[in-house]
Design an enzyme around this catalytic site. Structure first.
Site, short mmCIF file in Angstrom:
data_model
loop_
_atom_site.label_atom_id
_atom_site.label_comp_id
_atom_site.label_asym_id
_atom_site.label_seq_id
_atom_site.Cartn_x
_atom_site.Cartn_y
_atom_site.Cartn_z
N GLU A 457 0.81 -1.23 0.00
CA GLU A 457 0.00 0.00 0.00
C GLU A 457 0.84 1.28 0.00
O GLU A 457 0.62 2.19 0.79
CB GLU A 457 -0.96 -0.01 1.20
N ASN A 500 2.38 -4.76 -3.38
CA ASN A 500 0.98 -5.16 -3.17
C ASN A 500 0.15 -3.92 -2.86
O ASN A 500 0.59 -3.03 -2.12
CB ASN A 500 0.95 -6.13 -1.97
N HIS A 535 -10.00 -6.03 -2.64
CA HIS A 535 -11.09 -5.95 -1.67
C HIS A 535 -12.24 -5.25 -2.38
O HIS A 535 -12.25 -4.03 -2.53
CB HIS A 535 -10.65 -5.16 -0.43
N GLU A 564 -5.70 -10.67 -1.91
CA GLU A 564 -6.56 -10.54 -0.72
C GLU A 564 -8.03 -10.46 -1.10
O GLU A 564 -8.80 -9.71 -0.49
CB GLU A 564 -6.17 -9.27 0.06
N ASP A 566 -11.79 -10.39 -1.48
CA ASP A 566 -13.08 -10.61 -0.81
C ASP A 566 -14.11 -9.69 -1.43
O ASP A 566 -13.77 -8.72 -2.09
CB ASP A 566 -13.01 -10.50 0.72
C1 XIL Z 1 -6.02 -7.15 8.02
C2 XIL Z 1 -6.15 -8.40 8.86
O1 XIL Z 1 -6.91 -9.35 8.16
C3 XIL Z 1 -6.81 -8.04 10.17
O2 XIL Z 1 -6.84 -9.18 11.02
C4 XIL Z 1 -6.02 -6.92 10.87
O3 XIL Z 1 -6.69 -6.53 12.04
C5 XIL Z 1 -5.90 -5.73 9.93
O4 XIL Z 1 -5.31 -6.15 8.72
N1 XIL Z 1 -4.98 -5.01 3.49
C6 XIL Z 1 -3.90 -5.75 3.89
C7 XIL Z 1 -4.03 -6.73 5.00
O5 XIL Z 1 -2.85 -5.67 3.25
O6 XIL Z 1 -2.84 -6.84 5.72
C8 XIL Z 1 -5.16 -6.38 5.92
O7 XIL Z 1 -5.32 -7.45 6.84
C9 XIL Z 1 -6.41 -6.11 5.14
C10 XIL Z 1 -6.24 -4.95 4.19
#
Ligand code: XIL
Length: 974
Positions: A457, A500, A535, A564, A566
């Site tokens: 990020e 990422n 996301h 990641e 979802d």
């Molecule tokens: C999230 C985890 O899943 C949670 O358990 C934690 O509290 C916060 O982070 N982007 C990312 C991940 O790169 O590391 C994050 O993971 C979600 C958003």
């Protein structure tokens, strides 16, 4: 004379005898001996029956329960039974008839109502009983379906027989980890709860959630001081428990946040986990803190407690319950996802996910994992040079045991990084710390972790150089990225190194990331891949923008991974469902199908796709950005396959998709040209199959319904056609046009317009030889989308409506979203450069800013969507700009409004009968030129004292402008 010893023996003998005679009782057993003179929760079953503790007869001790007044066989003494689903109980009791009663059969029976079924009666034990002796009734009991109204009762085949009941024991079999724990404080004690530090705990009748008492917590010495319950030995490792407790603020406390946490110690080292993060508790209300917990380690101390995030205010606690959740077995008759995909399918996981059914689900469907938190800086190097790898080691070992590919997440990030990392750091110090950290982690897992998210990020498309203003960047510029990649590569030359990020599917972020990767590669930084977090949500963005992103980066010669994934069921940051509508879960299945269609099509560029969690119960989206039920993943909370799973495994098993579209009133010229009317709204996407995709819209007019299909299909063929079917009546249009229709070629395919009869059930099918894509759903008429114009000139920002403003047409707010009369405004807009100017002249004779909430003060809100994207939910550069009559500015956008928060300037002036707002809104993300369309709306909030009593907009009638941009009007730049 007896010796002292003899006296002692005489005293102790009966006790020893009793101890030997009584069956062993475990701490978790439920025992009813009536020795305290109460009925201990037993009550009469049937009219006229009475139950009372009596000393007339006793099996053990001095008292028993006497049951009298029966007039039917099923009458007797009854207990709301504490049985838990899936737990087997040994049930035993002693019964004896009252003197003079004839022998009878006494039975212990359970009455139970299964969810959605009929009440059942299950006999647990029975025996013939006389008035001459105590008879033991004993049996086992287990139930396995969700049920309510469980009652255990004693009945007799002698309808009027009177009997005594004593020493009833309900003993859960197996271990105490299956036994529920409850506390209601009705007995006037603190019931096993004790203070964590020096807080005072007392059962009190001052407030109660259920019954008449609760536990009052006062005199707390710190935010973490309060009521605690020792649960050591009561939670099984890897088992899941539902925990619930009701809390309320103490008298006189007007706000506070309370949460539920657990402290566990392994070999004396404490760790703290939040089961329910601190949650707002409004004054005077009982709020339920409910969550689930899985213990994932061996512990020597385990304590559950309620704490606040700040402050030491008093509160009440009531109706605590902790129950074992028996897992549903995972489905073994459905295809393993990993066998169906041409790339690695990964899941994020944390330690509890490696146990029990979660572990089984992971092993069955996934061939990749990403530790979700365990490799982050806060977990691995909490203090400089003090590394902690127990959890990460454990997860890596789990992955290796199951032959999975392991992703390392993440080496340098601005979040979940301890403060010490940046403290007192000049550039060299920070880079040194980074170098040690990266080298230590990557070396430790050399050859075992295949891919690392080296930086996470780092892009911010709203900055001129596209780079996030993190402490990393502020202190080192781009050098932290260069160092992290260099060191990671030195430590494990075989590991694939990724950059990422999220939102890479949005064009502006995509391009900012693209430029950065290109630059780093050109410099020779060993960057091997781009990770797209993905996301997403149920509406947005379309799968096509994900595909555009993958295709864009394919040109850079880097590997790509989805890291990641979802799909939230929410489009905004405040809504919450409970339960989540089934229609959304079905729709999500189609979303997943479209996404995986893209991934399969782009498999040549993708080495893996990782979902952020294997099942909905473990998703981070249940607590981010707020606590709410979410269901973003492939398997549900019981680990069963959702439509989302079928969207990936076998889309033919998806439930039918019913889409919805509004057809605003509007006139179209049927000539195959794209009228401005069509541009007021975006086309509803019809996802690509083969080489064909399309977009669809509709407008309502007196004569019928105008429909539009924008078809992407580069291969021209006589068989190309679009069929619109409305309430069963079909109309087909080819590239040459058709009846009441027109068609025209476009750079990527062709456009079709037609006038068809009005109707509700609409199907649009686009054919290209054997391939077809379609949109099927319900179309509903809607009011016209309002359109106004901004004139091209710049005003002086002084709160004065100088003549320049007269160049722009005037619009008026008239769409009431609260009340039916009140403050209104006339509004004009100008633009110049990349700035939009808005003048609102508000009629509002009584002005108030009393409310602490900005939207309840007399104010004007201006809504601007630079791309006129009309998305449900805000995207990055969509803004809600609020100006109170006195000139207070507030800005809303996505949850932190990062992309818009600095855009607004305004001058206000009160005038007789109202006020004037002159606002300037910078739109750095849009290219403003004549003809540009912006999503646009204006709202006037009318306050009376501390409340908002009316609100009116220009276009959006939904009252949801602050959450959803899809119903705003349109502003055209002249
Ligand atoms: C999230 C985890 O899943 C949670 O358990 C934690 O509290 C916060 O982070 N982007 C990312 C991940 O790169 O590391 C994050 O993971 C979600 C958003």
């Amino acid at each position: 004379m007896r010796t002292l010893l003899q006296a002692l023996v005489a005293l102790l003998l009966p006790v020893l005898f009793l101890a030997a005679a009584a069956p062993a009782r475990a701490a978790a057993d439920h025992v009813y001996d009536f020795e305290d003179g109460t009925t201990q929760g037993w009550s009469p079953r049937g009219d006229g029956v009475s139950v009372a503790a009596t000393t007339g007869a006793a099996h053990g001790g001095a008292a028993s329960l006497l049951v009298t007044g029966r007039t039917a066989n099923w009458h007797g003494a009854s207990l709301a039974a504490p049985f838990v689903k899936g737990v087997t109980y040994r049930v035993s009791a002693y019964v004896r008839l009252a003197a003079g009663q004839p022998a009878a059969t006494i039975a212990l029976t359970v009455q139970r109502t299964p969810a959605g079924g009929e009440t059942t009666y299950e006999r647990v034990a029975a025996a013939t009983v006389t008035d001459g002796a105590w008879v033991r009734l004993a049996g086992a009991y287990l139930f396995t379906a969700d049920s309510t109204d469980l009652q255990l009762y004693a009945e007799s085949d002698d309808a009027t027989g009177r009997y005594h009941l004593d020493d009833v024991v309900l003993a859960p079999q197996g271990d105490p980890t299956r036994e529920p724990i409850a506390a209601d404080f009705e007995d006037g004690t603190a019931q096993d709860w004790s203070p964590r530090a020096s807080a005072a705990l007392a059962a009190t009748a001052e407030a109660a959630h259920g019954g008449t008492r609760s536990l009052a917590v006062t005199g707390r010495s710190a935010s973490w001081d309060g009521p605690a319950l020792n649960v050591l030995g009561r939670l099984g490792k890897g088992d899941k428990y539902d925990v619930s407790v009701w809390v309320r603020l103490g008298a006189g406390v007007d706000s506070g946040r309370l949460g539920l946490s657990i402290e566990r110690r392994t070999a004396g080292t404490p760790s703290y986990e939040q089961i329910v993060p601190p949650t707002d508790v409004p004054a005077g209300e009982w709020v339920r803190l409910a969550g689930a917990y899985t213990l994932s380690r061996d512990v020597d101390f385990l304590s559950l407690y309620v704490e606040s995030d700040t402050g030491t205010f008093p509160f009440h606690l009531d109706d605590f319950a902790l129950t074992y959740v028996a897992p549903k077995p995972i489905q073994t008759d459905i295809p393993a996802l990993k066998d169906r995909l041409p790339f690695t399918l990964g899941s994020a996981l944390t330690r509890p996910d490696t146990f029990g059914v979660h572990g089984e689900l992971l092993a069955r469907h996934f061939n990749g994992i990403t530790p979700g938190n365990e490799l982050k800086w806060d977990a691995t190097e909490p203090r400089e040079g003090e590394y902690a790898f127990a959890d990460a080691d454990d997860l890596v070992a789990f992955g290796e045991r199951h032959g999975m590919t392991i992703r390392g997440h993440t080496l340098a990030w601005h979040s979940q990084t301890p403060a010490w990392v940046f403290e007192g750091a000049d550039k060299q110090t920070l880079l040194n710390r980074l170098e040690s950290h990266v080298r230590t982690l990557v070396t430790r897992y050399k050859g075992r972790i295949a891919a690392w998210d080296v930086v996470n990020e780092v892009v911010d498309e709203n900055q001129p150089d596209g780079l996030r203003r993190s402490p990393w960047y502020e202190i080192t510029g781009l050098d932290f990225i260069r160092t992290a990649f260099r060191v990671a590569h030195e430590a494990d030359p075989a590991a694939k190194l990724f950059i990422n990020d999220y939102n890479t599917e949005f064009p502006r972020k995509r391009e900012a990331l693209y430029a950065l990767v290109k630059r780093l590669k050109a410099e020779g930084v060993p960057i091997h891949g781009v990770g797209h977090q993905l996301h997403l949500n149920i509406e947005q963005p379309p799968a096509s923008s994900v595909e555009d992103t993958i295709e864009r980066f394919a040109g850079l010669g880097v590997q790509q991974q989805v890291t990641e994934l979802d799909v939230s069921v929410y489009t905004d940051f405040v809504s919450s469902y409970d339960p989540i509508p089934g229609e959304l879960i079905a729709e999500q299945g189609h979303r997943y199908k479209e996404l995986f269609d893209v991934f399969r099509r782009q498999a040549a560029h993708l080495t893996s796709v990782t979902v952020w969690g294997e099942s909905d119960d473990v998703s981070w989206l249940n607590t981010w950005p707020i606590n709410r039920l979410n269901a973003p993943l492939l398997f549900d909370r019981d680990l069963q396959a959702k439509p989302a799973y079928w969207g990936v495994a076998d889309p033919s098993k998806l439930p039918p998709r019913v889409r919805r579209l509004e057809a605003p009133a509007g006139e179209i010229v049927l000539d195959g040209k794209r009228d401005q009317q069509w541009d007021l709204l975006p086309d509803a996407p019809i996802a690509r199959v083969g080489e064909v995709s399309a977009g669809f819209q509709a407008r309502t007019t007196a004569a019928g319904m105008y429909v539009l299909a924008e078809v992407a299909d580069r291969s021209v063929s006589a068989a190309d056609r679009v069929t619109f079917t409305v309430d069963g009546v079909a109309r087909t249009v080819t590239r040459l046009g058709g009846h009441k229709a027109a068609a025209r070629p476009t750079p990527t395919g062709y456009r079709v317009e037609a006038l068809v009869p009005k109707g509700t059930d609409v199907d649009v099918t686009v054919r290209d030889g054997g391939t077809a894509v379609s949109w099927t759903g319900k179309v509903t008429p809607a009011p016209a989308v309002k359109l106004t114009t901004a004139a091209h000139r710049a005003p002086v920002l002084d709160g004065v409506a100088e003549p320049a403003w007269r160049a722009a047409p005037e619009i008026r707010t008239g769409t009431w979203i609260q009340g039916a009369s009140g403050a209104t405004a006339t509004v004009r807009s100008l633009w110049s450069g990349s700035t939009l100017y808005v003048l609102a002249q508000v009629t509002d004779p009584a002005l108030s800013e009393e409310s602490p909430n900005a939207w309840e003060q007399d104010s004007v809100e201006i809504f601007v969507d630079p791309g006129n994207g009309k998305t449900k939910g805000y995207t990055d550069d969509d803004g809600q700009y609020r100006i109170s009559f006195s000139g207070r500015l507030t800005v809303g956008g996505t949850f932190d409004a990062a992309g818009v928060k600095d855009n607004l300037r305004a001058v206000t002036r009160t005038v007789p009968g109202g006020y004037v707002v002159e606002a300037a809104i910078a739109l750095p993300t849009a290219t403003l030129r004549p003809g540009t369309l912006l999503g646009f709306d204006v709202q006037v909030n009318d306050a009376t004292g501390a409340a908002r009593t009316a609100a009116v907009t220009w276009n959006d009638a939904t009252g949801r402008s602050y959450l959803d941009t899809s119903h705003w009007g349109v502003l055209r730049l002249a």
